[in-house]
Write an enzyme that holds these catalytic residues in place. Structure first.
Site, mmCIF file in Angstrom:
data_model
loop_
_atom_site.group_PDB
_atom_site.id
_atom_site.type_symbol
_atom_site.label_atom_id
_atom_site.label_comp_id
_atom_site.label_asym_id
_atom_site.label_seq_id
_atom_site.Cartn_x
_atom_site.Cartn_y
_atom_site.Cartn_z
ATOM 1 N N ASP A 99 0.863 -1.181 0.000
ATOM 2 C CA ASP A 99 0.000 0.000 0.000
ATOM 3 C C ASP A 99 0.901 1.234 0.000
ATOM 4 O O ASP A 99 2.139 1.124 -0.173
ATOM 5 C CB ASP A 99 -1.021 -0.044 1.154
ATOM 6 C CG ASP A 99 -0.396 0.258 2.519
ATOM 7 O OD1 ASP A 99 0.848 0.395 2.610
ATOM 8 O OD2 ASP A 99 -1.156 0.365 3.503
ATOM 9 N N CYS A 134 3.278 -2.825 4.010
ATOM 10 C CA CYS A 134 2.437 -1.665 4.338
ATOM 11 C C CYS A 134 3.209 -0.828 5.355
ATOM 12 O O CYS A 134 4.427 -0.998 5.483
ATOM 13 C CB CYS A 134 1.051 -2.087 4.817
ATOM 14 S SG CYS A 134 0.980 -3.013 6.360
ATOM 15 N N THR A 138 3.178 -0.779 8.700
ATOM 16 C CA THR A 138 3.707 -1.597 9.797
ATOM 17 C C THR A 138 3.922 -3.057 9.413
ATOM 18 O O THR A 138 4.586 -3.793 10.144
ATOM 19 C CB THR A 138 2.710 -1.612 10.977
ATOM 20 O OG1 THR A 138 1.460 -2.147 10.486
ATOM 21 C CG2 THR A 138 2.488 -0.226 11.539
ATOM 22 N N GLY A 139 3.295 -3.504 8.338
ATOM 23 C CA GLY A 139 3.280 -4.934 7.972
ATOM 24 C C GLY A 139 2.129 -5.664 8.643
ATOM 25 O O GLY A 139 1.771 -6.776 8.250
ATOM 26 N N HIS A 185 10.246 -23.190 11.035
ATOM 27 C CA HIS A 185 9.220 -23.821 11.877
ATOM 28 C C HIS A 185 7.789 -23.607 11.383
ATOM 29 O O HIS A 185 6.961 -24.502 11.549
ATOM 30 C CB HIS A 185 9.328 -23.291 13.313
ATOM 31 C CG HIS A 185 10.553 -23.797 14.032
ATOM 32 N ND1 HIS A 185 10.792 -23.543 15.366
ATOM 33 C CD2 HIS A 185 11.607 -24.544 13.593
ATOM 34 C CE1 HIS A 185 11.947 -24.119 15.727
ATOM 35 N NE2 HIS A 185 12.459 -24.713 14.666
ATOM 36 N N HIS A 220 7.213 -29.945 13.032
ATOM 37 C CA HIS A 220 6.612 -28.668 12.673
ATOM 38 C C HIS A 220 5.481 -28.851 11.659
ATOM 39 O O HIS A 220 4.533 -28.069 11.627
ATOM 40 C CB HIS A 220 7.678 -27.718 12.140
ATOM 41 C CG HIS A 220 8.767 -27.491 13.139
ATOM 42 N ND1 HIS A 220 8.536 -26.871 14.353
ATOM 43 C CD2 HIS A 220 10.070 -27.868 13.144
ATOM 44 C CE1 HIS A 220 9.661 -26.844 15.050
ATOM 45 N NE2 HIS A 220 10.601 -27.453 14.342
HETATM 46 C C1 RB5 Z 1 -1.822 3.137 6.167
HETATM 47 O O1 RB5 Z 1 -1.858 4.418 6.668
HETATM 48 C C2 RB5 Z 1 -1.438 2.142 7.257
HETATM 49 O O2 RB5 Z 1 -2.486 2.014 8.150
HETATM 50 C C3 RB5 Z 1 -1.080 0.802 6.646
HETATM 51 O O3 RB5 Z 1 -0.007 0.997 5.774
HETATM 52 C C4 RB5 Z 1 -0.630 -0.276 7.592
HETATM 53 O O4 RB5 Z 1 0.366 0.172 8.456
HETATM 54 C C5 RB5 Z 1 -1.677 -0.993 8.299
HETATM 55 O O5 RB5 Z 1 -1.426 -1.959 9.051
#
Ligand code: RB5
Length: 144
Positions: A7, A64, A66-67, A97, A132
């Protein structure tokens, strides 16, 4: 074949990963986004994960901010085991694992230097199998 998508929070890091995959000679399919506009991360996670789940790609990479959002969405898709990783140990062991098939990275959390090392570990570390596999089978049973 690697499926990849991001994103707006992950575009810069995804572009660095694409360059890295090119340099490594790894074939990939890029599901976007391709320019910096705001999108909803599930709209990218779903096609990437479907492509992996149907066997068209061996693994996927989602980026994204934070992932985390990408990983929550990815783990809703049957056959997908996705993990957010920010360090070498977790990345190595989630392959050994958990046999994860999607790596989620936070473009606002880690820099490209670390991220590219984690991508290499994710791509190059095999699944250990054995006990696993039994555990993964139990997770797969939850999908039925
Ligand atoms: C977008 O602003 C942000 O929320 C998205 O990239 C992500 O971090 C969501 O988990």
């Amino acid at each position: 074949m690697i499926a990849i998508g991001c994103d707006h929070g992950g575009l810069e890091l995804k572009n660095a990963i694409l360059e890295h995959l090119k340099n490594r000679g790894v074939e990939y399919k890029d599901f976007g986004i391709y320019e910096n506009k705001s999108v909803d991360y599930p709209d990218i996670a779903v096609p990437v994960c479907n492509f992996v789940a149907e066997g068209s790609a061996e693994k996927g990479i989602l980026v994204c901010g934070t992932g985390i959002g990408m990983s929550i969405a990815a783990n809703k898709i049957k056959g997908i085991r996705a993990a957010v990783c920010t360090d070498h140990f977790s990345t190595k062991y989630t392959r050994l694992h958990n046999n994860t098939n999607v790596l989620c990275l936070g473009g606002r959390v880690i820099g490209p230097g670390l991220a590219l090392e984690l991508v290499d570990l994710f791509l190059d570390t095999p699944f250990e199998g054995g006990r696993h596999q039994t555990r993964i089978d139990k997770i797969a049973a939850l999908e039925r």
